[in-house]
Scaffold this active site. Structure first.
Site, PDB file in Angstrom:
ATOM      1  N   VAL A  23       0.842  -1.197   0.000  1.00 62.92           N
ATOM      2  CA  VAL A  23       0.000   0.000   0.000  1.00 62.92           C
ATOM      3  C   VAL A  23       0.878   1.247   0.000  1.00 62.92           C
ATOM      4  O   VAL A  23       0.669   2.187  -0.780  1.00 62.92           O
ATOM      5  CB  VAL A  23      -0.935   0.003   1.244  1.00 62.92           C
ATOM      6  CG1 VAL A  23      -1.801   1.245   1.253  1.00 62.92           C
ATOM      7  CG2 VAL A  23      -1.795  -1.241   1.256  1.00 62.92           C
ATOM      8  N   PRO A  43      10.695  -0.028   9.024  1.00 64.97           N
ATOM      9  CA  PRO A  43      11.835  -0.904   9.311  1.00 64.97           C
ATOM     10  C   PRO A  43      12.170  -1.798   8.122  1.00 64.97           C
ATOM     11  O   PRO A  43      13.331  -2.100   7.874  1.00 64.97           O
ATOM     12  CB  PRO A  43      11.378  -1.719  10.516  1.00 64.97           C
ATOM     13  CG  PRO A  43       9.943  -1.428  10.734  1.00 64.97           C
ATOM     14  CD  PRO A  43       9.538  -0.288   9.891  1.00 64.97           C
ATOM     15  N   PRO A 228     -38.066  17.009 -24.704  1.00 61.37           N
ATOM     16  CA  PRO A 228     -39.279  17.164 -23.886  1.00 61.37           C
ATOM     17  C   PRO A 228     -39.048  17.398 -22.400  1.00 61.37           C
ATOM     18  O   PRO A 228     -40.004  17.559 -21.656  1.00 61.37           O
ATOM     19  CB  PRO A 228     -40.007  15.837 -24.113  1.00 61.37           C
ATOM     20  CG  PRO A 228     -38.975  14.878 -24.544  1.00 61.37           C
ATOM     21  CD  PRO A 228     -37.872  15.644 -25.198  1.00 61.37           C
ATOM     22  N   ASP A 251     -37.267  29.252 -22.444  1.00 63.19           N
ATOM     23  CA  ASP A 251     -38.626  29.476 -21.957  1.00 63.19           C
ATOM     24  C   ASP A 251     -39.010  28.399 -20.961  1.00 63.19           C
ATOM     25  O   ASP A 251     -38.205  27.561 -20.593  1.00 63.19           O
ATOM     26  CB  ASP A 251     -39.622  29.629 -23.110  1.00 63.19           C
ATOM     27  CG  ASP A 251     -39.376  28.619 -24.186  1.00 63.19           C
ATOM     28  OD1 ASP A 251     -39.322  27.424 -23.852  1.00 63.19           O
ATOM     29  OD2 ASP A 251     -39.224  29.030 -25.350  1.00 63.19           O
ATOM     30  N   LYS A 273     -43.200  32.309 -21.910  1.00 66.11           N
ATOM     31  CA  LYS A 273     -44.177  31.695 -22.793  1.00 66.11           C
ATOM     32  C   LYS A 273     -44.906  30.522 -22.183  1.00 66.11           C
ATOM     33  O   LYS A 273     -44.531  29.369 -22.326  1.00 66.11           O
ATOM     34  CB  LYS A 273     -43.554  31.292 -24.128  1.00 66.11           C
ATOM     35  CG  LYS A 273     -43.567  32.435 -25.084  1.00 66.11           C
ATOM     36  CD  LYS A 273     -43.836  32.031 -26.478  1.00 66.11           C
ATOM     37  CE  LYS A 273     -42.695  31.243 -27.030  1.00 66.11           C
ATOM     38  NZ  LYS A 273     -42.533  31.318 -28.446  1.00 66.11           N
ATOM     39  N   GLY A 304     -38.087  24.097 -25.946  1.00 64.91           N
ATOM     40  CA  GLY A 304     -38.583  22.773 -25.594  1.00 64.91           C
ATOM     41  C   GLY A 304     -38.848  21.953 -26.843  1.00 64.91           C
ATOM     42  O   GLY A 304     -39.213  22.502 -27.885  1.00 64.91           O
ATOM     43  N   GLY A 305     -38.643  20.655 -26.761  1.00 61.11           N
ATOM     44  CA  GLY A 305     -38.951  19.767 -27.877  1.00 61.11           C
ATOM     45  C   GLY A 305     -38.107  20.063 -29.094  1.00 61.11           C
ATOM     46  O   GLY A 305     -36.885  20.213 -28.996  1.00 61.11           O
ATOM     47  N   ASP A 306     -38.764  20.191 -30.229  1.00 61.81           N
ATOM     48  CA  ASP A 306     -38.079  20.510 -31.481  1.00 61.81           C
ATOM     49  C   ASP A 306     -38.414  21.951 -31.851  1.00 61.81           C
ATOM     50  O   ASP A 306     -39.569  22.376 -31.719  1.00 61.81           O
ATOM     51  CB  ASP A 306     -38.584  19.556 -32.579  1.00 61.81           C
ATOM     52  CG  ASP A 306     -37.921  19.842 -33.895  1.00 61.81           C
ATOM     53  OD1 ASP A 306     -36.866  19.236 -34.176  1.00 61.81           O
ATOM     54  OD2 ASP A 306     -38.435  20.706 -34.657  1.00 61.81           O
ATOM     55  N   MET A 386     -50.539  21.625 -26.835  1.00 60.65           N
ATOM     56  CA  MET A 386     -51.179  22.797 -26.208  1.00 60.65           C
ATOM     57  C   MET A 386     -52.703  22.658 -26.156  1.00 60.65           C
ATOM     58  O   MET A 386     -53.429  23.610 -26.444  1.00 60.65           O
ATOM     59  CB  MET A 386     -50.818  24.081 -26.983  1.00 60.65           C
ATOM     60  CG  MET A 386     -49.337  24.401 -26.934  1.00 60.65           C
ATOM     61  SD  MET A 386     -48.889  25.803 -27.966  1.00 60.65           S
ATOM     62  CE  MET A 386     -48.663  25.035 -29.554  1.00 60.65           C
ATOM     63  N   ALA A 415     -44.303  14.698 -19.921  1.00 61.23           N
ATOM     64  CA  ALA A 415     -43.755  13.451 -20.453  1.00 61.23           C
ATOM     65  C   ALA A 415     -42.238  13.403 -20.337  1.00 61.23           C
ATOM     66  O   ALA A 415     -41.567  14.438 -20.462  1.00 61.23           O
ATOM     67  CB  ALA A 415     -44.161  13.304 -21.911  1.00 61.23           C
TER      68      ALA A 415
END
Ligand code: SAH
Length: 465
Positions: A23, A43, A228, A251, A273, A304-306, A386, A415
């Site tokens: 060690v 030693p 998402p 947003d 938004k 968000g998302g695409d 939405m 989701a």
């Protein structure tokens, strides 16, 4: 944070290891690699340690530990198997303010030694704070396998060019950072990672000359889909751009988990938004993007998302195009895809649906109604974005125009996140179920025969081990 991570410069610093076994030998090797001026008290020594002593790499004191041995040391590691000695070493060091580590006894350690991935000068240290050393080692092995050895070359090269680059950019800090960002991804990096140090240096010089010739402050906008909500569903491109942005406009659909992955120093601008609560009107956002890019900033517009699916991404880049601002659009996983997978509702299926349509349920004064008659095919899946507020109207219209009231329908809230909630019913029952389960945006409605597969295919968003 249980421990404060630091890297200590131990070159020519007096350090002590007590113990002469395997060690101790491992710790001695590390301290020698770090250039410490090392004393070893024991030693007896292993043959390898003896060789180091004979080569003059370490100063050996061939006896047991004695009170006072730690005095004058910067750092002490106790690797003996004698608990009394370990405690004595620990006490002496603590009393005199010397950093001490007693191997395998976290309660006697002022500092702990992490698992390391060494690509000097680049060094990655991993610690589980003593809670799960196996996990830390496991992670180390993965990083070790993944991180090309050439990263050390690249880091060394960056170090060599550091002053030169600093001088040539002066106080134009953002440009300097941008230079490094592109240099560390460009030809110089490729060469360094391939081990061609000279070629890499030449490429970096060329890149620096080019950057000096091009003194225009050119900003750019990246319109990036953040998916998402679950950070695991970001694209590599999104993540990379998130790490290099000067400013990010986001947003409310962008989760805090995702925002946490944006470069720490980047300015964060919330532009809101929710359906009717716009923090900034769309026109203002469009103008702001142009303004920030004209200031020479790397602007990340995180959506968000695409960005091109009910994201008004088209309008934002329209303004950029008109103003000659360079831009890039990065797709994201749209919430329909996320919700569908995470709720076990395939959007198409050979037995149930041959097509899928995405519509928005959001109605603004003056906007035209959906073409309901076109949305009633029993073999088509309909996804409504939405649509929470308008759900009663949507379901009623579809039934009136001929879609069966018994058509299966689902609503999926948040989701892909840990708070995902899925409720299923039919076109006739969905509005009441939304009330009853207090479903709130963001949520998606999926209508069609595919929804019946949910009972069988739902995996509750729990990852497979
Ligand atoms: N560009 C986004 C959509 C923006 S419109 C995309 O491609 O997903 C906002 C709507 O997206 C929300 O009202 C909701 O219907 C849906 N949405 C976004 N994230 C969602 C999520 N995590 N779960 C369910 N619906 C979501």
């Amino acid at each position: 944070m249980d421990y404060f991570p630091v890297f200590i410069d131990l070159k020519n610093q007096p350090c002590l290891v007590v113990g002469g076994g395997d060690v101790a030998q491992r710790k001695v090797s590390l301290l020698i690699a770090a250039g410490a001026q090392l004393t070893l008290i024991a030693p007896q020594l292993t043959p390898s340690l003896l060789e180091l002593v004979n080569n003059g790499r370490i100063h050996h004191v061939p006896r047991n530990w004695q009170q006072g041995d730690a005095i004058g040391m910067r750092l002490v590691i106790a690797a003996t198997n004698n608990p009394t000695v370990n405690i004595a070493i620990h006490s002496e060091c603590e009393a005199t303010g010397i950093l001490v580590n007693v191997v395998d006894h976290p309660e006697l350690c002022r500092f702990i030694v992490p698992s390391i991935v060494d690509r000097s000068p680049l060094m990655i240290a991993i610690s589980s704070g003593g809670q799960a050393p196996v996990l830390a080692r496991h992670l180390r092995a993965r990083i070790e396998a993944w991180l090309p050895h050439g990263y050390g070359v690249l880091a060394r090269l960056a170090g060599q060019f550091r002053d030169q680059v600093k001088t040539s950019f002066g106080d134009r800090e953002r440009e300097r950072r941008r230079f490094w960002e592109s240099a560390l991804e460009g030809a110089a990096a490729e060469k360094a990672l391939a081990g061609d140090e000279q070629g890499a240096a030449a490429a970096l010089t060329a890149e620096l000359e080019r950057a000096q010739a091009d003194t225009r402050q050119q900003g750019a906008v990246y319109l990036v889909g953040a998916g998402p909500g679950n950070p695991d569903l970001l694209t590599f491109r999104a993540l990379r751009l998130m790490q290099k942005a000067d400013v990010v406009l986001y947003d409310n659909l962008v989760s805090s988990d995702i925002l946490a992955l944006v470069r720490r120093d980047a300015e964060r601008l919330y532009v809101g938004k929710k359906a009717s609560n716009h923090a900034l009107p769309q026109e203002e956002i469009n103008k702001l993007l142009v303004k920030l890019a004209q200031e020479g900033k790397t602007v990340l517009r995180l959506k968000g998302g695409d960005p091109f699916i009910f994201g008004r991404g088209g309008e934002e880049i329209d303004e950029l195009a008109q103003n000659g601002i360079p831009f890039e659009v990065v797709p994201g996983i749209t919430s329909a895809a996320g919700a569908s997978c995470y709720a076990g509702i395939p959007l198409t299926h050979r037995d149930y649906a041959q097509s899928v349509t995405f519509v928005t349920g959001h109605r603004q004064a003056g906007e035209t109604e959906l073409d309901w008659a076109r949305l009633t095919s029993p073999t088509e899946t309909l996804v409504v974005y939405m649509g929470v507020k308008e759900a009663p109207h949507i379901c009623e219209r579809l039934i009136t125009h001929g879609r069966a009231a018994t058509t299966p329908a689902a609503i999926i809230e948040k989701a892909t996140t840990p708070e995902q909630k899925t409720v299923t019913g039919t076109l006739a029952t969905l509005p009441a179920l939304i009330e009853q389960h207090k479903i709130k945006p963001p949520a998606l409605i999926i209508i069609g025969e595919v929804v019946q597969l949910h009972d069988k295919l739902d995996w509750h968003g729990v990852p497979v081990k």
